[in-house]
Design a protein around this motif. Structure first.
Motif, mmCIF file in Angstrom:
data_model
loop_
_atom_site.group_PDB
_atom_site.id
_atom_site.type_symbol
_atom_site.label_atom_id
_atom_site.label_comp_id
_atom_site.label_asym_id
_atom_site.label_seq_id
_atom_site.Cartn_x
_atom_site.Cartn_y
_atom_site.Cartn_z
ATOM 1 N N GLU A 121 10.807 73.773 -42.559
ATOM 2 C CA GLU A 121 12.238 73.790 -42.255
ATOM 3 C C GLU A 121 12.479 73.608 -40.757
ATOM 4 O O GLU A 121 13.392 72.864 -40.341
ATOM 5 N N LEU A 122 11.663 74.266 -39.926
ATOM 6 C CA LEU A 122 11.842 74.146 -38.483
ATOM 7 C C LEU A 122 11.437 72.769 -37.970
ATOM 8 O O LEU A 122 12.020 72.270 -37.005
ATOM 9 N N ALA A 123 10.443 72.159 -38.586
ATOM 10 C CA ALA A 123 10.085 70.798 -38.189
ATOM 11 C C ALA A 123 11.273 69.865 -38.409
ATOM 12 O O ALA A 123 11.550 68.988 -37.570
ATOM 13 N N GLN A 124 11.983 70.048 -39.512
ATOM 14 C CA GLN A 124 13.150 69.208 -39.776
ATOM 15 C C GLN A 124 14.304 69.514 -38.831
ATOM 16 O O GLN A 124 14.889 68.602 -38.228
ATOM 17 N N SER A 125 14.639 70.792 -38.670
ATOM 18 C CA SER A 125 15.770 71.133 -37.804
ATOM 19 C C SER A 125 15.480 70.800 -36.341
ATOM 20 O O SER A 125 16.391 70.458 -35.583
ATOM 21 N N LEU B 266 10.914 79.966 -28.827
ATOM 22 C CA LEU B 266 12.058 80.122 -29.719
ATOM 23 C C LEU B 266 12.487 78.773 -30.298
ATOM 24 O O LEU B 266 12.382 77.738 -29.627
ATOM 25 N N PRO B 267 12.991 78.776 -31.523
ATOM 26 C CA PRO B 267 13.604 77.554 -32.055
ATOM 27 C C PRO B 267 14.760 77.099 -31.164
ATOM 28 O O PRO B 267 15.396 77.902 -30.473
ATOM 29 N N PHE B 268 15.046 75.825 -31.190
ATOM 30 C CA PHE B 268 16.091 75.260 -30.350
ATOM 31 C C PHE B 268 17.438 75.905 -30.658
ATOM 32 O O PHE B 268 17.812 76.086 -31.813
ATOM 33 N N GLY B 269 18.151 76.240 -29.580
ATOM 34 C CA GLY B 269 19.449 76.872 -29.713
ATOM 35 C C GLY B 269 19.411 78.383 -29.658
ATOM 36 O O GLY B 269 20.464 79.028 -29.588
ATOM 37 N N GLU C 287 16.011 67.045 -35.721
ATOM 38 C CA GLU C 287 17.446 66.772 -35.773
ATOM 39 C C GLU C 287 18.123 67.231 -34.482
ATOM 40 O O GLU C 287 18.971 66.518 -33.931
ATOM 41 N N PHE C 288 17.748 68.399 -33.978
ATOM 42 C CA PHE C 288 18.310 68.914 -32.732
ATOM 43 C C PHE C 288 17.970 67.992 -31.568
ATOM 44 O O PHE C 288 18.846 67.643 -30.755
ATOM 45 N N LEU C 289 16.710 67.612 -31.452
ATOM 46 C CA LEU C 289 16.283 66.814 -30.307
ATOM 47 C C LEU C 289 16.932 65.432 -30.324
ATOM 48 O O LEU C 289 17.312 64.900 -29.274
#
Length: 285
Positions: A268-272, A227-230, A275-277
């Motif tokens: 988009e997920l590579a960018q988000s 899953l994507p982070f969060g 940023e999250f990490l």
């Protein structure tokens, strides 16, 4: 932070390899988990050496480190996901997977990769555990020999549902093989959340001496879904602090975001993700 963040190309399969690498460098990633597959450095295609050297030059120009990953779904068999495996009842089929891994070691050496990632495979129905472990150790022996000659460690991943599914299974394999120097561990943080008894933080600490590669994503307990982070249940600040502290143990490999089913939104997920990490990694001690 000392964590060297990467992103897996299995989450960027709609991009050409050169475009994917440029994207990751532009976003600030320090490396890439490069899955050998038909769309990205096909290990079964012609002129592999020339294509590998071209990729190596591109990685060097962009300043990206690399780990070679071998989890492509249909690279050997267009009808069987991840088939044949190292546990296949047919010796020739097992040899095909061994051959792919030996080839991956050669690619990794040309790329200057930190490690070659692999996994055991799912136990065929009706196979006794001792038979499965015997097949696995026999099939890995030539790969470990190649890894030792090339100076590139093999990093096997505990994968939910596989014969080698838990961290304890890695230590069982290590003992069966005689604790060979090239045999290391891939730790997937989501898998720790999914099925290990220990917390992800404790898994990082326990795995540290054998760690050669790290994969990271969010996940829920008991559900093997990247899953994507969060979107999962992992408390990331303490996990990232534990990963950041790995530099004290000598780990210099990558921590690679692993979202293989999200290529439709890969850029988009590579960018988000980065940023999250960055946001959730505590200041280094």
């Amino acid at each position: 932070m000392t964590i060297r963040l990467g992103y897996g190309t299995n989450g960027l399969t709609d991009l050409r390899l050169g475009d994917a690498l440029a994207l990751l460098a532009d976003l600030g990633y320090e490396g890439v988990g490069l899955t050998l597959d038909h769309m990205h450095l096909d290990p079964m295609g012609p002129d592999l050496l020339a294509r590998t050297r071209q990729a190596a030059a591109r990685l060097q120009a962009l300043g990206l480190g690399v780990t070679v990953e071998t989890g492509a779904r249909y690279v050997l068999d267009p009808r069987r996901k991840h088939g044949p495996s190292l546990l296949d009842p047919d010796p020739e089929a097992r040899a095909a997977r061994t051959g792919l891994l030996v080839r991956a070691v050669g690619v990794a050496a040309e790329l200057g990769a930190h490690a070659v990632h692999c996994f055991s495979g799912v136990m065929p129905l009706g196979t006794a555990p001792d038979t499965g472990w015997e097949r696995l150790t026999g099939a890995l022996a030539p790969v470990l020999d190649a890894a030792e000659r090339a100076g590139v460690p093999l990093a096997i991943e505990p994968e939910p549902g596989h014969l080698l599914g838990h961290l304890s299974d890695f230590h069982h394999l290590r003992a069966l093989c005689g604790d060979p120097e090239p045999l290391g561990l891939t730790l997937d943080i989501g898998h720790c959340q999914c099925l290990e008894q220990a917390s992800p933080v404790d898994c990082v600490r326990e795995a540290a001496p054998w760690l050669r590669h790290v994969q990271i994503e969010d996940m829920r307990r008991g559900i093997h879904e990247h899953l994507p982070f969060g979107e999962g249940e992992i408390d990331f600040p303490p996990v990232l602090a534990a990963l950041d502290a790995l530099g004290d143990t000598g780990y210099a490999g990558l921590t690679v975001v692993e979202l293989p089913r999200h290529s439709h939104a890969g850029p988009e997920l590579a960018q988000s993700s980065i940023e999250f990490l960055r946001k959730h990694t505590p200041p280094s001690h």
